[in-house]
Structures are given as C-alpha cells and as structure tokens.
Design an enzyme around this catalytic site. Sequence first.
Site, PDB file in Angstrom:
ATOM      1  N   ASN A 164      -8.088   4.095   8.594  1.00 56.65           N
ATOM      2  CA  ASN A 164      -7.500   2.941   9.280  1.00 56.65           C
ATOM      3  C   ASN A 164      -7.606   3.028  10.801  1.00 56.65           C
ATOM      4  OD1 ASN A 164      -5.592   4.988   8.195  1.00 56.65           O
ATOM      5  ND2 ASN A 164      -4.214   4.078   9.692  1.00 56.65           N
ATOM      6  N   CYS A 182       1.863   2.683  12.670  1.00 50.29           N
ATOM      7  CA  CYS A 182       2.998   3.533  12.337  1.00 50.29           C
ATOM      8  C   CYS A 182       3.264   4.570  13.417  1.00 50.29           C
ATOM      9  CB  CYS A 182       2.744   4.239  11.014  1.00 50.29           C
ATOM     10  SG  CYS A 182       1.894   3.193   9.860  1.00 50.29           S
ATOM     11  N   GLY A 220       0.804  -1.211   0.000  1.00 50.79           N
ATOM     12  CA  GLY A 220       0.000   0.000   0.000  1.00 50.79           C
ATOM     13  C   GLY A 220       0.842   1.268   0.000  1.00 50.79           C
TER      14      GLY A 220
HETATM   15  C1  LIG Z   1      -1.817  -0.390   6.066  1.00 44.55           C
HETATM   16  C2  LIG Z   1      -2.166   0.826   5.311  1.00 44.55           C
HETATM   17  C3  LIG Z   1      -1.289   1.370   4.350  1.00 44.55           C
HETATM   18  C4  LIG Z   1       0.088   0.808   4.114  1.00 44.55           C
HETATM   19  O1  LIG Z   1       0.043  -0.429   3.437  1.00 44.55           O
HETATM   20  P1  LIG Z   1       1.342  -1.378   3.479  1.00 44.55           P
HETATM   21  O2  LIG Z   1       1.009  -2.490   2.550  1.00 44.55           O
HETATM   22  O3  LIG Z   1       1.483  -1.822   4.889  1.00 44.55           O
HETATM   23  O4  LIG Z   1       2.500  -0.563   3.005  1.00 44.55           O
HETATM   24  C5  LIG Z   1      -1.697   2.484   3.641  1.00 44.55           C
HETATM   25  N1  LIG Z   1      -2.899   3.037   3.856  1.00 44.55           N
HETATM   26  C6  LIG Z   1      -3.778   2.545   4.747  1.00 44.55           C
HETATM   27  C7  LIG Z   1      -5.112   3.192   4.916  1.00 44.55           C
HETATM   28  C8  LIG Z   1      -3.438   1.427   5.513  1.00 44.55           C
HETATM   29  O5  LIG Z   1      -4.299   0.957   6.412  1.00 44.55           O
END
Ligand SMILES: *Cc1c(COP(=O)(O)O)cnc(C)c1O
Length: 411
Positions: free
Chosen positions: A171, A345, A72
């Site tokens: 999130n 994070c 992501g």
């Molecule tokens: C987890 C998350 C990401 C990051 O994705 P990764 O695959 O862990 O790099 C980005 N945006 C949102 C909304 C997330 O929940």
Amino acid sequence: MDKFIYLDNAATTKTSASVVEAMLPYFTEYYGNASGIYSIGVKSREAVNESRRTIAATIGARPEEIYFTAGGTESDNWALRAAAEMTGITVFENQPGDRAVTANSGFHRKNHIITTKIEHHAILHTCEYLEKRGIQVTYLNVDENGIVKLEELKKAIRPETFLISVMFANNEIGSLQPIREIGEIAQEHGILFHTDAVQAYGQLPIDVEKLHIDLMSASAHKLNGPKGVGFLYIRRNLRLGSFIHGGAQERHRRAGTENVPGIVGFGQAAKEACESMQKRAEHERVLRDYLIDRVLREIPYTRLNGHREKRLPNNANFSFQFVEGETLLIMLDMEGICGSSGSACTTGSLDPSHVLLAIGLPDDLAHGSLRLTLSAETTREEIDITVDTIKRIVERLRSMSPQYEDFCRRV
Ligand SMILES: *Cc1c(COP(=O)(O)O)cnc(C)c1O
C-alpha cells in the site's frame, strides 16, 4: 469545498455515483433484514447473493467461498487468527483435496507463520497479538524494491509452518509480490497461503485457482465502493472457524445482520472495477510514468521508492533528501493537493514508515517520503500542477534546511 487535487487513492477512493445509486434503494425501499421471510427481506437476501456471485466471478472463486466482512482489517484479522486456532483445535474430515488436513497432519501442533516486514498493520499487529499467545512468526526481509525473495521464503519454512501471509501489492510503495510462485511453494509444502489483496483487488487480474490462494482479503472502499465492507475468500473444504460470533449469517461463519447496502455497493464497485480494469490501468500507468519522470528529472536529490515497473499502476512514492515528509504534505494541502506520507494509519505518528525502513532507507529518507496515488479521474493537468507545486515547495524547504546548506557547501 474548493477544487482540490486528490492523489490519495491508496488510502480511500470516492464512492462512484453509480455505486451510490445502486445502494440507495436498499436504505429506503428494500430495508428488510436479509434473514426475514417477508418479501422485502427476500429482496435483500437476493441482492446479497447477487453481489456474492458477481464478486466470486471476478476472482475465479465459487460464491460459497466469499464471506462478507466489515473491511480489509477484519478480513486480515479473521484469516490469521482463525488459521492459528485451526491448527490446534479443529477436527477434520479426511477429504481429498482438503488442504487443512495436510496443514495439520502429524500429532504436534503447528505454530509458525511466515509473513513479511512490509505488510499492512492489520497483518503485523495481528501477528504480534498471536506471538503473545505462543505462535512464532518469521518476518521476511524484502529486497531494495520491496519484493519478497523466494529463496528466503523457502529457507524460512519449518515443519511447524501452517500459514504464509504475503500481501499482493504494497500500500505504500506499490510493489507487486510474486504471488503465483509463493502460492506454489505453499502448496508444495502443504502450507496455507493468505494474501492481503486490498490494494490489488480491482486493480490487477486475480485468479485464486491459478495463483494457489487459500485465503484472500479485499475491501470495497479501495475500488470506489463504500467504506466498512470487505470480504474474505476462504477456499472450499477449509474449516476455518468464525471470528465474529452470533447469528447464522454468512453460513454460520460471520455473524451480524448483513450490511445489505454496503454489500450491494461492493458488488457494483467490483463489477465496474473489473470491467474498466485494463483501460483504467493504462490511463493511470501513463500518468504515473509521466509523474515519475518529471519528478526525477526536475527535482534533484530525489528517489523513487519501489520497483520502477513491478508496481501498482497508480502508485508513485518519492523520497526528497533534506525535506521532512509531513511538512511537505501540510504545504501541499494548503495548495489543495492531497497526498500521503505512506499509510493512512501511520500519519500522525512520528515513526518512519516500516516499509521504507525495510527496503533499506535511512531514517531521514524514510521521513521524507511522499506517496501519490492516482485514479481514473486524474488528469495530466492535475499532474502538471502537482509537480510544479512539489518543485516549488521542495526548493523552499531546502532553502531553509541547515543540512542542505551544509551539503551544498561540501559539493
Ligand atoms: C486499506 C488497507 C487495509 C485495511 O482495509 P480497511 O477496509 O480500511 O480496513 C488492509 N491492507 C491493505 C494493504 C490496505 O491497503
């Protein structure tokens, strides 16, 4: 490891057994490079394309609009940085339906992005990076439930705006954004629309055509797939540049030997998530509402963060007055319960959550939050144990809090 209760599925999920099983042959047997011309390479290539077709079908896209990435975060970085570059340096063919042409018509360079204050750091920190390079960014406020106000979005649009990036679902507090309306507004103004759908993909139905989405990020490990693989959906005709330079993989747009087992696992996870979506959402929603009702009823001076209904089916986020979120988490962990104070994070940093501040929480409540995110495997018994434990810990922490003592004396 001892038995534990896992309620941090927004941070990551367990890779499902069938996903691991689907991946295994691509480590042990069909390990050929997907660019090779020998038959085990062809087998890899076919598997990658099969995943691409499966995933495209889940969002109403065409296979050639799906680009595999390392997750992501990479997809978010790519979408924003490449869109910003495209406004200045791309040469366009004048094709009907080519949104990029509209987004870049005129002679001046467009230099304005609209996003929100509650985005994931993958978006916010990329925006900060772009700001240092001359791009202007508007960070929209959200309402007290964490939902974008469409009137504010419309007011923020300038002739220089080339991109709107609004997450599908938050999130931390799970709030769902009016994605179709935002897509329509973007389209009316000839502005590109990106959505970070990492939390929503596999949880909610998504159709990129109906929602007018031009760019969309997703990640496998949030839907019982493996970590380190994601995709960026790029609408056809959009001449978005590369982000990772090198070989000719992913039709010259994302270089690097394909993560074949990861991509196979992602395809399998996407298929399972979309097939089980309705049933799973119903199961999670029932338990989530039970959890929310019990906590709000049985623990005083507690609030639910985010909208009561317009939220992810598996998300609950609470603030407990007079309780420090990190301490609560550590004590829950000692009892075998995995939760989170917001986003993975920010754990370890002392800053209160930017999302909770954006919905108007004072610092102390933004520090006292607990996010619990359920899965298909969560049981009512687990929820009962969790609520009982939280109740006990909150009482204990409050009994040691001078602020709480003060407060009780006053009321
Ligand atoms: C987890 C998350 C990401 C990051 O994705 P990764 O695959 O862990 O790099 C980005 N945006 C949102 C909304 C997330 O929940």
